[in-house]
Design an enzyme around this catalytic site. Sequence first.
Site, PDB file in Angstrom:
ATOM      1  N   SER A  27      -3.267   1.737   0.418  1.00  7.30           N
ATOM      2  CA  SER A  27      -2.644   0.425   0.552  1.00  7.30           C
ATOM      3  C   SER A  27      -3.337  -0.497   1.564  1.00  7.30           C
ATOM      4  O   SER A  27      -4.507  -0.808   1.411  1.00  7.30           O
ATOM      5  CB  SER A  27      -1.179   0.655   0.920  1.00  7.30           C
ATOM      6  OG  SER A  27      -0.475  -0.530   0.928  1.00  7.30           O
ATOM      7  N   GLU A  71      10.902  -6.191   1.289  1.00  6.56           N
ATOM      8  CA  GLU A  71      10.613  -5.994   2.695  1.00  6.56           C
ATOM      9  C   GLU A  71       9.997  -7.300   3.184  1.00  6.56           C
ATOM     10  O   GLU A  71       9.336  -8.010   2.422  1.00  6.56           O
ATOM     11  CB  GLU A  71       9.609  -4.843   2.885  1.00  6.56           C
ATOM     12  CG  GLU A  71      10.177  -3.499   2.475  1.00  6.56           C
ATOM     13  CD  GLU A  71       9.272  -2.338   2.904  1.00  6.56           C
ATOM     14  OE1 GLU A  71       9.727  -1.505   3.666  1.00  6.56           O
ATOM     15  OE2 GLU A  71       8.112  -2.292   2.457  1.00  6.56           O
ATOM     16  N   ALA A  72      10.209  -7.594   4.473  1.00 10.57           N
ATOM     17  CA  ALA A  72       9.662  -8.835   5.025  1.00 10.57           C
ATOM     18  C   ALA A  72       8.151  -8.908   4.805  1.00 10.57           C
ATOM     19  O   ALA A  72       7.578  -9.985   4.627  1.00 10.57           O
ATOM     20  CB  ALA A  72       9.993  -8.929   6.508  1.00 10.57           C
ATOM     21  N   PRO A 105       9.923   4.748  15.090  1.00  9.79           N
ATOM     22  CA  PRO A 105       8.619   5.377  14.889  1.00  9.79           C
ATOM     23  C   PRO A 105       8.105   5.017  13.490  1.00  9.79           C
ATOM     24  O   PRO A 105       8.874   5.035  12.533  1.00  9.79           O
ATOM     25  CB  PRO A 105       8.922   6.876  14.980  1.00  9.79           C
ATOM     26  CG  PRO A 105      10.385   7.014  14.738  1.00  9.79           C
ATOM     27  CD  PRO A 105      11.047   5.711  15.042  1.00  9.79           C
TER      28      PRO A 105
END
Length: 529
Positions: free
Chosen positions: A65, A369-370, A498
Amino acid sequence: NNIKLICAVSKSKFRKKHSKFIQYGTAGFRTKGEDLEHVLFRMGVLAVLRSKFKKATIGAMITASHNPEEDNGVKLVDPMGEMLESSWESIATKLANIDDEDIETELNTIIKQENIDENQPANVFFARDTRPSSEHLANALEEGICAAGGNSQNFGLLTTPQLHYMVRCINTNNNYGQPTEAGYFKKITTAFRTLYKQENKNYKASLVIDAANGIGAIQAKLLNTHLKDLIQIELKNDGTSGRLNHDCGADYVKVQQKSPQGIDMEPGTRHLSFDGDADRIVYYFADKDNTFHLLDGDKIATLVAGYLKNLMSESGLTLNLGLVQTAYANGSSTDYITNKLQVPVACVSTGVKHLHHKALEFDIGVYFEANGHGTVLFSDKANQIISNATKDTSKTEAQRKSASCLLTVIDLINQTVGDAISDMLLVELVLSTQDWDAEQWNQAYIDLPNRQLKVKVKDRSVIQTTNAERKTTAPVGLQEAIDKLVSGYLKGRSFVRPSGTEDIVRVYAEADTRANADKLAAEVGAVVY
Ligand code: NG1
Ligand code: ZN
């Protein structure tokens, strides 16, 4: 016996050459490409077992990615194009990390525990991104599939969402579309062409795409061959010179809050960035004063949810529409969705599978997702109701027309996973329908200034979180310290967690001003460290 053959090939060609522990995380396995050869071979074997277990075709995508070019990874795709079921994540982790000598026993254990019928045929679809190590790793995967007696189809270079699409197509007898690259483009561009509004005042049909020097460039070129009469696409960071994800791509633009390398922003023009495997997308533009504005996953989600809500009301349909976000969603977006759009919003832990899962609870679930990874899910019930409405003679002609439009939108959307290309067409469709330019889209709400930081700690696993990762429960005293810092800021909000993909702790902060958001993030970062 396949297991004997697997062990022989493993011993002769795919021995484990290091003892680093590699975990199947939220995005599959991800680490340095050079450390993954044996993992890919073993995942080829596991994909075959999963295929026998599900009695369906399984996918395997080789990519890391938005990670740097030297990294790589692999994730398995379940039959409907969704992420691998979580109970198999630990099976994958164990198989990837055991010593060469233990493979035989471990495979027998998996077969027994999962009650796998070894005589069942197996089929695996796989593809890769453009990383230098991807082709070699694809060969290792193929050898694993082959040694385990499975059939496979190598799709070569694809985006992650395209591979997910292929898997869903084959397992639904091609009802979802043809499982080919041409079939993918045909499905989404036909829907787009049907709906797209060409005559506009504010909306301009031109775009600049930063393809992160990755697979998105190859696929955007193909898209362009289908749509060049409708939209003018200028391709940047197309992989001909720069390094993958280096100072470019969706993650860079989102986190740095600035335009990528190689792009000189023309005020008003819509720019967008894909990530390295083209499952994420963010938009941005410069206003007339040359100020940079980001239109991230939150802005895309609100745009799309508003559009779908309108179409539903114009079709006279009452379906339960909902939006799913994570803690990284900007506070202003959540306010806007709740108070202005009046759409229910849910917050879940980071990682696409959590959002996807939650979105399934709605008739129409929009999740983003932002960082720009997201899509829309239509339940079977929603599909049926919308389809019926297109033929319902008790409705007005206008209502039936809006229902047809909604039905076509479903074809435009890759429902298996976030898809930069399909999401881009969806955004362009909505903007052209509203006749909005980037500025008008941006006006929905004003983002609270925010900052993300990475903090390196000795052991990130000591940080434990609750409430969709918005609060910490360990170490003792950390949450109290964060609360105290946040209380000193107007509109302050901050959390730490995390990372699931990197050996770091992420800090997020937002506040009333840029300077305050930066200061709060730095202060919270200091208490974590
Ligand atoms: P981690 O490293 O767990 O924060 C990142 C993204 C996730 C998701 C995964 C998988 C952020 C803050 N986090 O996870 O949203 O996309 O990578 O790629 O963007
Ligand atoms: Zn990605």
